[in-house]
Design a protein around this motif. Structure first.
Motif, PDB file in Angstrom:
ATOM      1  N   TYR A  97      34.992  26.048  42.195  1.00 27.82           N
ATOM      2  CA  TYR A  97      34.945  24.624  41.903  1.00 27.82           C
ATOM      3  C   TYR A  97      35.600  24.363  40.549  1.00 27.82           C
ATOM      4  O   TYR A  97      35.450  25.145  39.612  1.00 27.82           O
ATOM      5  N   TYR A  98      36.268  23.222  40.457  1.00 27.47           N
ATOM      6  CA  TYR A  98      36.897  22.816  39.206  1.00 27.47           C
ATOM      7  C   TYR A  98      35.996  21.818  38.480  1.00 27.47           C
ATOM      8  O   TYR A  98      35.556  20.827  39.056  1.00 27.47           O
ATOM      9  N   PHE A  99      35.712  22.097  37.204  1.00 28.06           N
ATOM     10  CA  PHE A  99      34.852  21.268  36.367  1.00 28.06           C
ATOM     11  C   PHE A  99      35.614  20.806  35.126  1.00 28.06           C
ATOM     12  O   PHE A  99      36.508  21.495  34.645  1.00 28.06           O
ATOM     13  N   THR A 100      35.215  19.651  34.602  1.00 21.41           N
ATOM     14  CA  THR A 100      35.641  19.229  33.269  1.00 21.41           C
ATOM     15  C   THR A 100      34.417  18.801  32.470  1.00 21.41           C
ATOM     16  O   THR A 100      33.362  18.478  33.043  1.00 21.41           O
ATOM     17  N   GLN A 142      42.832  21.326  32.190  1.00 17.80           N
ATOM     18  CA  GLN A 142      42.007  20.708  31.156  1.00 17.80           C
ATOM     19  C   GLN A 142      40.521  21.049  31.297  1.00 17.80           C
ATOM     20  O   GLN A 142      39.691  20.511  30.554  1.00 17.80           O
ATOM     21  N   GLY A 143      40.187  21.909  32.252  1.00 17.60           N
ATOM     22  CA  GLY A 143      38.789  22.247  32.495  1.00 17.60           C
ATOM     23  C   GLY A 143      38.611  23.720  32.759  1.00 17.60           C
ATOM     24  O   GLY A 143      39.289  24.559  32.156  1.00 17.60           O
ATOM     25  N   PHE A 144      37.718  24.040  33.680  1.00 18.26           N
ATOM     26  CA  PHE A 144      37.475  25.439  34.022  1.00 18.26           C
ATOM     27  C   PHE A 144      37.026  25.538  35.472  1.00 18.26           C
ATOM     28  O   PHE A 144      36.636  24.552  36.102  1.00 18.26           O
ATOM     29  N   VAL A 145      37.101  26.760  35.994  1.00 15.95           N
ATOM     30  CA  VAL A 145      36.750  27.033  37.382  1.00 15.95           C
ATOM     31  C   VAL A 145      35.529  27.938  37.427  1.00 15.95           C
ATOM     32  O   VAL A 145      35.482  28.962  36.742  1.00 15.95           O
ATOM     33  N   LEU A 146      34.536  27.527  38.209  1.00 17.58           N
ATOM     34  CA  LEU A 146      33.416  28.402  38.555  1.00 17.58           C
ATOM     35  C   LEU A 146      33.821  29.130  39.824  1.00 17.58           C
ATOM     36  O   LEU A 146      33.857  28.550  40.905  1.00 17.58           O
ATOM     37  N   GLN A 147      34.197  30.399  39.670  1.00 20.08           N
ATOM     38  CA  GLN A 147      34.682  31.190  40.797  1.00 20.08           C
ATOM     39  C   GLN A 147      33.515  31.865  41.503  1.00 20.08           C
ATOM     40  O   GLN A 147      32.647  32.482  40.863  1.00 20.08           O
ATOM     41  N   LEU A 148      33.473  31.759  42.833  1.00 19.53           N
ATOM     42  CA  LEU A 148      32.344  32.247  43.617  1.00 19.53           C
ATOM     43  C   LEU A 148      32.834  33.089  44.788  1.00 19.53           C
ATOM     44  O   LEU A 148      34.000  33.003  45.192  1.00 19.53           O
ATOM     45  N   PRO A 149      31.966  33.911  45.361  1.00 23.30           N
ATOM     46  CA  PRO A 149      32.385  34.751  46.482  1.00 23.30           C
ATOM     47  C   PRO A 149      32.746  33.929  47.715  1.00 23.30           C
ATOM     48  O   PRO A 149      32.241  32.827  47.916  1.00 23.30           O
ATOM     49  N   ASP A 150      33.627  34.484  48.530  1.00 19.73           N
ATOM     50  CA  ASP A 150      33.906  33.904  49.837  1.00 19.73           C
ATOM     51  C   ASP A 150      32.796  34.303  50.801  1.00 19.73           C
ATOM     52  O   ASP A 150      32.122  35.328  50.610  1.00 19.73           O
ATOM     53  N   ARG A 151      32.646  33.515  51.825  1.00 10.49           N
ATOM     54  CA  ARG A 151      31.606  33.791  52.810  1.00 10.49           C
ATOM     55  C   ARG A 151      31.820  35.143  53.494  1.00 10.49           C
ATOM     56  O   ARG A 151      30.870  35.833  53.842  1.00 10.49           O
ATOM     57  N   GLU A 152      33.081  35.526  53.681  1.00 10.22           N
ATOM     58  CA  GLU A 152      33.385  36.777  54.380  1.00 10.22           C
ATOM     59  C   GLU A 152      33.043  38.008  53.547  1.00 10.22           C
ATOM     60  O   GLU A 152      32.834  39.094  54.092  1.00 10.22           O
ATOM     61  N   ALA A 153      32.993  37.864  52.228  1.00 11.90           N
ATOM     62  CA  ALA A 153      32.639  38.975  51.330  1.00 11.90           C
ATOM     63  C   ALA A 153      31.713  38.425  50.253  1.00 11.90           C
ATOM     64  O   ALA A 153      32.112  38.242  49.099  1.00 11.90           O
ATOM     65  N   PRO A 154      30.451  38.146  50.598  1.00 10.86           N
ATOM     66  CA  PRO A 154      29.558  37.410  49.699  1.00 10.86           C
ATOM     67  C   PRO A 154      29.092  38.169  48.471  1.00 10.86           C
ATOM     68  O   PRO A 154      28.428  37.576  47.617  1.00 10.86           O
TER      69      PRO A 154
END
Length: 555
Positions: free
Chosen positions: A108-111, A207-219
Motif C-alpha cells: 500500500y502507498y501512504f503519505t 512523496q510517501g512510502f510503501v508498506l510492503q506485504l506478502p502475496d497470498r500465494e507466499a504468505p
C-alpha cells in the motif's frame, strides 16, 4: 453439576468442547495441522474473529492467511500496526494525517502530513516500532459503541474523514478497534493479536512510502518492492483531481450529494474523461503511421465504450477508425483450453485463434480485403456474415481485448504500427483515510450489474466466477500493463453511489445457504456507506452506461 458442552464438526470429525470456549483455543489445538496461519474461523458459514466464543453446535472451518479473506485480514491488521507505530514514533500532536492511497504492487502507498521528516532513518524507526508491537503480541480489541459516540471520538482525534463517514450511517452502533492506546475504525475483520503479522517491510517511494506485504500465494515471504511508475502516475493524477473536487472519501461524496446534488459532479467527471480521451487521440495522431490501436484492461474496465469514444475522437482528427473485439477470434467453444479445475479457460491467450487474428490483421495491413469473423456466444462458434474490410490511408483499427498489450497476440504486426492503451477502473475514492476501496470491488460490482442486465447471469453466478476471472487477469493482463504507451482510468468518482441502486437488489437475491452469500453480505455492508443516487444525470455515452444500460453505443 455437568458442564454444558457443544458439538463441533471439524474436517468431518465430531468433537465436543465446553460451552463458551474461545475460538482461539480451538485454533491453537489445530494450528500444527495447517500449512498456513489461521486468521479467522467460519462457523456455520459465518466468519468469526478468534476472540469470539462458541455457544452452539456447529460446523467449523479454518480461514488461513492463504485464503482471500484471511489475506485481507492480514493486510488490514498490518495497516493498523503501522498506524500505531507512526503515532508512537511521532506523537499524535505532530501527525496531522496518515493517508492510505491505493495498492501498489504487493503493498500500500501512504503519505504523511505533519511535523515529520520522511526519510530512511524515520522509516527505520517506524519499522523497528512495528516489530516491537508484533513481538509484544498486543490483542486487537473490538468494541461496539454508539454511532454518536464514535463521531465524538474521532472529532476529538481530528479524524474528520471518519466523522463525515459516520454522519451518514443509519445503524445505531459501530465497531471500533483498539491496539493498546490507539483506537481506529476499520472496514473488515482483524487478526487475534499483533503476533499474527510478522512479515512486512517499508520503502520510501515518491512523496510517501510503501508498506510492503506478502502475496497470498507466499504468505510468509515479503517480495521485493517493484515500482510501476506509469500506473502510479495515473492513480496519483486521479487522486489529485478528486482532492481538487473535495471528494476523496465516501463521507465527502455523501456530503456533496446532500448539499449540492450529483449532477455537477457527474458533468465534471465526464468532462475530465472526455478531455483525457481527446489527449490520447492527439498522441496517436502525433505518433504517426499507427494502424492498430491496441486496448487492453481487466474485466469490467469499460473497454468497449472507451473504444467507441476514442474512435469518435480519432474521427474528429480526420482518421477513419473501425472497432474490432478480439473476442470475435475466440476458438470454438469445444476447443477452449481447460484450467487446473477442469473448467473452460476463456481468459488465457490460447482461447484466442491467434494465428487467424494475425493473418487477418497482416492482410489488412498489406491492403488486402478481409472478411472478419463474429463470434456467436450462444452457439459458441465463429461465424462469417459478410463483414468485409479493407484499410485505406486514413483507416485505423481500434482493437480491444484483454490480451491487447501482449505481443504474442499480435506477433506478426510491426511494432511501429501499434499504439498500446491500458485501461482500468482504478477507484480513487476511499471509505476514509485508513480504509481504501479495492479496485477489484468496483469492477466486480460493475460486472454484477452488467451481467444481470445483458446476459441474464445472476449475481451469485458472477461472484462464483470472479476468482477465475481474477486469476486470468493476474496471468494475462497485469504483467503487461507497464508496456502501454498511455493509461486511462475509467473509474468515475460518483459511480458506486449510482451502482448501489442497481446492485443491492441483485445481491439481496443471493440465498443465505450458498457459498456466495458471504461475499454478497460484505458488498451489501459496503453499500451502507453510500447515499444512493438515480442515473438520470449520467450521459448516454458514459462508460457507466455500459453497465447500467441505455448507452448510445452498442455495448
Amino acid at each position: 453439576m455437568d458442564l454444558k458442552t457443544v458439538k463441533v464438526t471439524i474436517d468431518g470429525e465430531l468433537r465436543e468442547y465446553p460451552d463458551g470456549i474461545c475460538y482461539i483455543d480451538i485454533v491453537r489445538e489445530y494450528q500444527t495441522t495447517q500449512k498456513q496461519t489461521i486468521m479467522l474461523v467460519m462457523v456455520n458459514g459465518k466468519l468469526r474473529e478468534l476472540h469470539k466464543h462458541l455457544h452452539k453446535d456447529c460446523e467449523l472451518e479454518f480461514v488461513t492467511v492463504a485464503d482471500e479473506v484471511g489475506h485481507k485480514t492480514y493486510k488490514r491488521s498490518a495497516c493498523m500496526i503501522l498506524m500505531k507505530a507512526l503515532y508512537d514514533v511521532v506523537g499524535r500532536k505532530n501527525l496531522d494525517q496518515v493517508m492510505l492511497h491505493f495498492s501498489i504492487g504487493s503493498g500500500y502507498y501512504f503519505t504523511l502530513k505533519g511535523k515529520v521528516k520522511l526519510d530512511e532513518e524515520f522509516l527505520e524507526q517506524v519499522k523497528e516500532r512495528m516489530q516491537e508491537i508484533v513481538r509484544a503480541r498486543i490483542p486487537f480489541y473490538k468494541k461496539s459503541v454508539r454511532t454518536d459516540d464514535a463521531i465524538e471520538i474521532f472529532r476529538q482525534q481530528r479524524m474528520q474523514d471518519k466523522v463525515d463517514l459516520f454522519e451518514f450511517r443509519r445503524v445505531s452502533r459501530v465497531n471500533l478497534y483498539s491496539l493498546g492506546d490507539y483506537q481506529d475504525y476499520y472496514y473488515g475483520f482483524m487478526a487475534y493479536d499483533t503476533g499474527y503479522i510478522p512479515y512486512f517491510d517499508l520503502f520510501l517511494y515518491d512523496q510517501g512510502f510503501v508498506l510492503q506485504l506478502p502475496d497470498r500465494e507466499a504468505p510468509d515471504v515479503v517480495p521485493p518492492f517493484v515500482a510501476s511508475p506509469k500506473i502510479f502516475r495515473v492513480q496519483m493524477g486521479t487522486e489529485e483531481w478528486a482532492d481538487m473536487m473535495n471528494i476523496s472519501t465516501v463521507g465527502e461524496l455523501n456530503q456533496t450529494i446532500v448539499r449540492e446534488g450529483i449532477e455537477h459532479v457527474v458533468l465534471m467527471q465526464e468532462a475530465l474523461q472526455e478531455s483525457k480521451m481527446a489527449d490520447i487521440a492527439q498522441q496517436i495522431l502525433q505518433s504517426g503511421h499507427k494502424k492498430f490501436i491496441m486496448i487492453a484492461g481487466p474485466s469490467s474496465s469499460g473497454k468497449t465504450t472507451f473504444s467507441h469514444r476514442l474512435s469518435i475522437q480519432l474521427a474528429v482528427h480526420g482518421l477513419r477508425p473501425h472497432t474490432i473485439a478480439v473476442d470475435n477470434y475466440f476458438v470454438n467453444r469445444e476447443d477452449t483450453p481447460l484450467d487446473e479445475f477442469g473448467k473452460r479457460n476463456y481468459e488465457c491467450l490460447e482461447a484466442i485463434d491467434v494465428e487467424l487474428f494475425n493473418r487477418d490483421m497482416k492482410d489488412l495491413l498489406d491492403g488486402k480485403r478481409v472478411e472478419l469473423p463474429e463470434f456467436n456466444f450462444k452457439t459458441g462458434h465463429r461465424e462469417y456474415r459478410g463483414n468485409y474490410m479493407k484499410l485505406g490511408r486514413d483507416d485505423v483499427l481500434v482493437i480491444e481485448g484483454i490480451h491487447g498489450l501482449n505481443d504474442r497476440l499480435s506477433y506478426a504486426l510491426p511494432q511501429e504500427s501499434k499504439f498500446r492503451i491500458y485501461i482500468s477502473a482504478l477507484t480513487q475514492l476511499n471509505v476514509d483515510e485508513h480504509n481504501r476501496i479495492p479496485t477489484t470491488d468496483g469492477r466486480l460490482i460493475r460486472r454484477i450489474v452488467r451481467d444481470a442486465r445483458t446476459r441474464g447471469t445472476s449475481a451469485r453466478e458472477t461472484i462464483a466466477m470472479w476468482p477465475s476471472v481474477r486469476r486470468g487477469e493476474e496471468e494475462n493482463i497485469f504483467p503487461f500493463q507497464e508496456g502501454a504507451d498511455v493509461m486511462f482510468n475509467s473509474a468515475l468518482i460518483y459511480e458506486l453511489a449510482c451502482l448501489k441502486v442497481y446492485a443491492e437488489p441483485l445481491l439481496f437475491g443471493i440465498p443465505r445457504d450458498t457459498p456466495e452469500y458471504l461475499e454478497a453480505k460484505r458488498l451489501l455492508k459496503f453499500f451502507d456507506y453510500f447515499i444512493g443516487v438515480p442515473s438520470e444525470a449520467v450521459p448516454k455515452n458514459s462508460i457507466l452506461r455500459e453497465f447500467i444500460g441505455e448507452s448510445c453505443f452498442n455495448v
